[in-house]
Scaffold this motif. Structure first.
Motif, PDB file in Angstrom:
ATOM      1  N   ALA A   1       6.900 -12.754  -9.947  1.00 36.14           N
ATOM      2  CA  ALA A   1       8.270 -12.845 -10.454  1.00 36.14           C
ATOM      3  C   ALA A   1       8.701 -11.565 -11.157  1.00 36.14           C
ATOM      4  O   ALA A   1       9.773 -11.516 -11.762  1.00 36.14           O
ATOM      5  N   ARG A   2       7.887 -10.516 -11.099  1.00 36.72           N
ATOM      6  CA  ARG A   2       8.224  -9.273 -11.790  1.00 36.72           C
ATOM      7  C   ARG A   2       9.530  -8.685 -11.261  1.00 36.72           C
ATOM      8  O   ARG A   2       9.791  -8.701 -10.063  1.00 36.72           O
ATOM      9  N   ARG A   3      10.332  -8.122 -12.184  1.00 36.37           N
ATOM     10  CA  ARG A   3      11.642  -7.614 -11.813  1.00 36.37           C
ATOM     11  C   ARG A   3      11.789  -6.123 -12.071  1.00 36.37           C
ATOM     12  O   ARG A   3      12.896  -5.592 -12.113  1.00 36.37           O
ATOM     13  N   THR A   4      10.680  -5.412 -12.273  1.00 35.43           N
ATOM     14  CA  THR A   4      10.768  -3.970 -12.483  1.00 35.43           C
ATOM     15  C   THR A   4      11.162  -3.281 -11.178  1.00 35.43           C
ATOM     16  O   THR A   4      10.862  -3.767 -10.083  1.00 35.43           O
ATOM     17  N   ALA A   5      11.790  -2.116 -11.314  1.00 35.41           N
ATOM     18  CA  ALA A   5      12.298  -1.412 -10.138  1.00 35.41           C
ATOM     19  C   ALA A   5      11.183  -1.022  -9.177  1.00 35.41           C
ATOM     20  O   ALA A   5      11.377  -1.001  -7.955  1.00 35.41           O
ATOM     21  N   THR A   6       9.989  -0.717  -9.722  1.00 42.96           N
ATOM     22  CA  THR A   6       8.872  -0.306  -8.866  1.00 42.96           C
ATOM     23  C   THR A   6       8.372  -1.439  -7.982  1.00 42.96           C
ATOM     24  O   THR A   6       7.670  -1.193  -7.007  1.00 42.96           O
ATOM     25  N   VAL A   7       8.736  -2.674  -8.322  1.00 42.43           N
ATOM     26  CA  VAL A   7       8.305  -3.837  -7.538  1.00 42.43           C
ATOM     27  C   VAL A   7       9.455  -4.418  -6.723  1.00 42.43           C
ATOM     28  O   VAL A   7       9.272  -4.845  -5.579  1.00 42.43           O
ATOM     29  N   VAL A   8      10.668  -4.420  -7.311  1.00 45.72           N
ATOM     30  CA  VAL A   8      11.809  -5.061  -6.645  1.00 45.72           C
ATOM     31  C   VAL A   8      12.129  -4.385  -5.314  1.00 45.72           C
ATOM     32  O   VAL A   8      12.316  -5.060  -4.297  1.00 45.72           O
ATOM     33  N   ARG A   9      12.171  -3.044  -5.286  1.00 47.09           N
ATOM     34  CA  ARG A   9      12.529  -2.357  -4.045  1.00 47.09           C
ATOM     35  C   ARG A   9      11.494  -2.615  -2.937  1.00 47.09           C
ATOM     36  O   ARG A   9      11.874  -2.953  -1.810  1.00 47.09           O
ATOM     37  N   PRO A  10      10.180  -2.441  -3.177  1.00 45.90           N
ATOM     38  CA  PRO A  10       9.206  -2.783  -2.126  1.00 45.90           C
ATOM     39  C   PRO A  10       9.319  -4.234  -1.670  1.00 45.90           C
ATOM     40  O   PRO A  10       9.169  -4.524  -0.476  1.00 45.90           O
TER      41      PRO A  10
ATOM     42  N   ARG B   1       0.828  -1.203   0.000  1.00 47.98           N
ATOM     43  CA  ARG B   1       0.000   0.000   0.000  1.00 47.98           C
ATOM     44  C   ARG B   1       0.868   1.260   0.000  1.00 47.98           C
ATOM     45  O   ARG B   1       0.592   2.227  -0.713  1.00 47.98           O
ATOM     46  N   HIS B   2       1.933   1.234   0.783  1.00 43.35           N
ATOM     47  CA  HIS B   2       2.806   2.421   0.898  1.00 43.35           C
ATOM     48  C   HIS B   2       3.461   2.761  -0.441  1.00 43.35           C
ATOM     49  O   HIS B   2       3.615   3.936  -0.794  1.00 43.35           O
ATOM     50  N   TYR B   3       3.842   1.735  -1.197  1.00 47.59           N
ATOM     51  CA  TYR B   3       4.528   1.968  -2.473  1.00 47.59           C
ATOM     52  C   TYR B   3       3.604   1.859  -3.686  1.00 47.59           C
ATOM     53  O   TYR B   3       4.063   1.806  -4.829  1.00 47.59           O
ATOM     54  N   ASN B   4       2.296   1.803  -3.422  1.00 48.62           N
ATOM     55  CA  ASN B   4       1.302   1.826  -4.495  1.00 48.62           C
ATOM     56  C   ASN B   4       1.476   0.669  -5.484  1.00 48.62           C
ATOM     57  O   ASN B   4       1.384   0.839  -6.701  1.00 48.62           O
ATOM     58  N   VAL B   5       1.755  -0.507  -4.953  1.00 49.90           N
ATOM     59  CA  VAL B   5       1.739  -1.732  -5.755  1.00 49.90           C
ATOM     60  C   VAL B   5       0.805  -2.704  -5.045  1.00 49.90           C
ATOM     61  O   VAL B   5       0.321  -2.424  -3.949  1.00 49.90           O
TER      62      VAL B   5
END
Length: 480
Positions: free
Chosen positions: A410-419, A398-402
């Motif tokens: 298994a997604r490896r995009t930066a918007t998902v990897v960091r959270p 919720r905090h990172y809007n994902v």
């Protein structure tokens, strides 16, 4: 009257229609076929290539024209090349209605909107879901707006609820759907009862359902082959209120809820939904339905602030005093309870009940010492909270809007990897779970992946002030 059918013979047309029905059943599945296609009958195919079909209800006619006209035409043409278009009419007890609605050969027709009033659904009485009707869950008239206490944490939700409740049938709808989400015991069910009660008092046809009753009604109607009557009941109302939508389970039930939601909103009917989480976290529902729920007004009822907790306590003590004249709680005790019992409104109710029991059963006056003894286990929530990995995933997402599903994917995009790495780090430092166990909870990952994430975030915390602030905030959120 339709023109006489031409070659192939009427018998051939009938056989082609039967093959078309079998094709639709195989392509769309048993549930959808029984809901929408089983009661369509072929009347004739005339010389212009129009296949004249009939259905028993106006709603079924409108729905098929809106959603399945092209599908039926293509399937029929594959079985009988003479068919150029379909025309749909309403069957009456004495045969077909004189006027047919025509679906164009290329594009699906838009469902006609009519101003004809629908019969009000059955709200009270014995459950009749299997017979096609639908009974609403009972409304608690004590849960009105006059008994709902407002504070900073719920002011927006309360204002939106009043706006929705006071609207009249036929007026423009500002928030549709209205989606209220809150943790257990923060008043969302009270707010839904208040909306439904006020709207019903204002003359609107309201159906209040829990998610369990919706599921029971739909499954019962499918088994009794009365799904169409079930659908027509739901769509013949001015306002649908559904509580605890997070409990909706099953692909077919979720799909039907989605159809109902779309039909009501498109027809200008109000929908109010409550759940214990935001729409994006309803993982049992598909993306399209989550998007539709989030497309209106989604408001959160946050944790009760101390002033609101004190107001709730004063209200509960006043009610308790009416039945127990000698019961009195000093302001210092009320302030102590409001400060220390912080979980939710139900715990506040429990606190008042315990003070009342100790006072009436033992004759002891309500003092600070007595309150500390009576409420000992309720106050334990001041101790460090046991954090669950699922809570960490939900709050970080919720905090990172994902979505939580993104974090587990298994997604490896930066918007998902960091959270995902932050959630793994918090799972290691805030729980007693082992690295392999954390890996399993994050989509079946290896423990080395978790170890890499923990070391990565731990190293960044010393150099990235923004990340350090984020992690501190998340820790506070998880400890509340």
């Amino acid at each position: 009257m339709s023109a006489p059918a031409h070659s192939p013979s009427s018998g051939d047309h009938g056989a082609a229609w039967q093959r078309t029905q079998r094709r639709l059943r195989a392509e769309l599945g048993e549930d959808i076929y029984l809901s929408w296609f089983a009661r369509i009958e072929l009347e004739s195919v005339d010389t212009s290539g129009a296949a004249n079909l009939s259905v028993p209800t106006r709603f079924l006619k409108s729905w098929i024209l809106s959603h399945y006209a092209d599908r039926i035409l293509r399937a029929f043409q594959e079985e009988n090349s003479d068919v150029q278009r379909i025309e749909l009419s309403l069957r009456t007890a004495g045969g077909r209605a004189p006027a047919a609605a025509r679906a164009p050969a290329a594009n699906a027709a838009t469902a006609p909107r009519t101003g004809t009033a629908q019969p009000a659904p059955q709200i009270n009485g014995a459950d009749n879901a299997a017979g096609g009707g639908l009974v609403g869950s009972p409304l608690d008239r004590r849960m009105g707006f006059d008994s709902f206490l407002v504070g900073r944490s719920n002011a927006l939700a309360h204002a939106a609820a009043q706006e929705v409740a006071k609207a009249r049938a036929g007026e423009a709808i500002r928030y549709n759907p209205l989606y209220v989400h809150a943790a257990v015991g923060l008043g969302k069910t009270h707010l839904l009862h208040a909306i439904a009660g006020a709207a019903e008092t204002g003359g609107r046809r309201v159906l209040y359902l829990t998610a369990e009753r919706f599921m029971f009604g739909f499954v019962s109607a499918l088994r009794a082959q009365t799904a169409l009557a079930f659908k027509e009941t739901l769509r013949g109302i001015d306002m649908l209120v559904i509580d605890d939508v997070q409990f909706l389970q099953g692909k077919t039930v979720s799909a039907e809820f989605g159809h109902t939601l779309n039909a009501l909103i498109d027809a200008g009917r109000q929908v109010v939904v409550a759940a214990d989480r935001p729409p994006t976290e309803l993982e049992s529902l598909d993306d399209r339905l989550r998007s539709r729920l989030a497309g209106g007004l989604a408001v959160e009822m946050a944790s009760l602030d101390e002033d609101l907790r004190l107001s709730i306590l004063k209200s509960r003590v006043t009610v308790a005093r009416e039945a127990n004249l000698g019961f009195d709680v000093p302001p210092s005790v009320l302030a102590y309870v409001a400060r220390t019992v912080t979980a939710n409104g139900r715990d506040l109710d429990g606190a008042v009940n315990r003070l009342l029991a100790h006072n009436t059963l033992t004759g002891a006056a309500v003092t600070l010492e007595m309150a500390e003894e009576a409420l000992r286990d309720l106050i334990r929530n001041r101790e460090p909270k046991r954090v669950k990995i699922e809570d960490i995933q939900r709050i970080v997402a919720r905090h990172y809007n994902v979505s939580r599903a993104d974090i587990l994917s298994a997604r490896r995009t930066a918007t998902v990897v960091r959270p995902r790495q932050i959630a793994m780090y918090l799972s290691k430092v805030l729980t007693l779970r082992s690295l392999p166990e954390i890996g399993r909870r994050f989509g079946g990952r290896d423990h080395t992946t978790v170890l890499h994430a923990v070391r990565k975030i731990d190293g960044l915390l010393h150099s990235d002030n923004a990340l350090a602030e984020d992690v501190d905030l998340l820790k506070r959120m998880l400890s509340e």
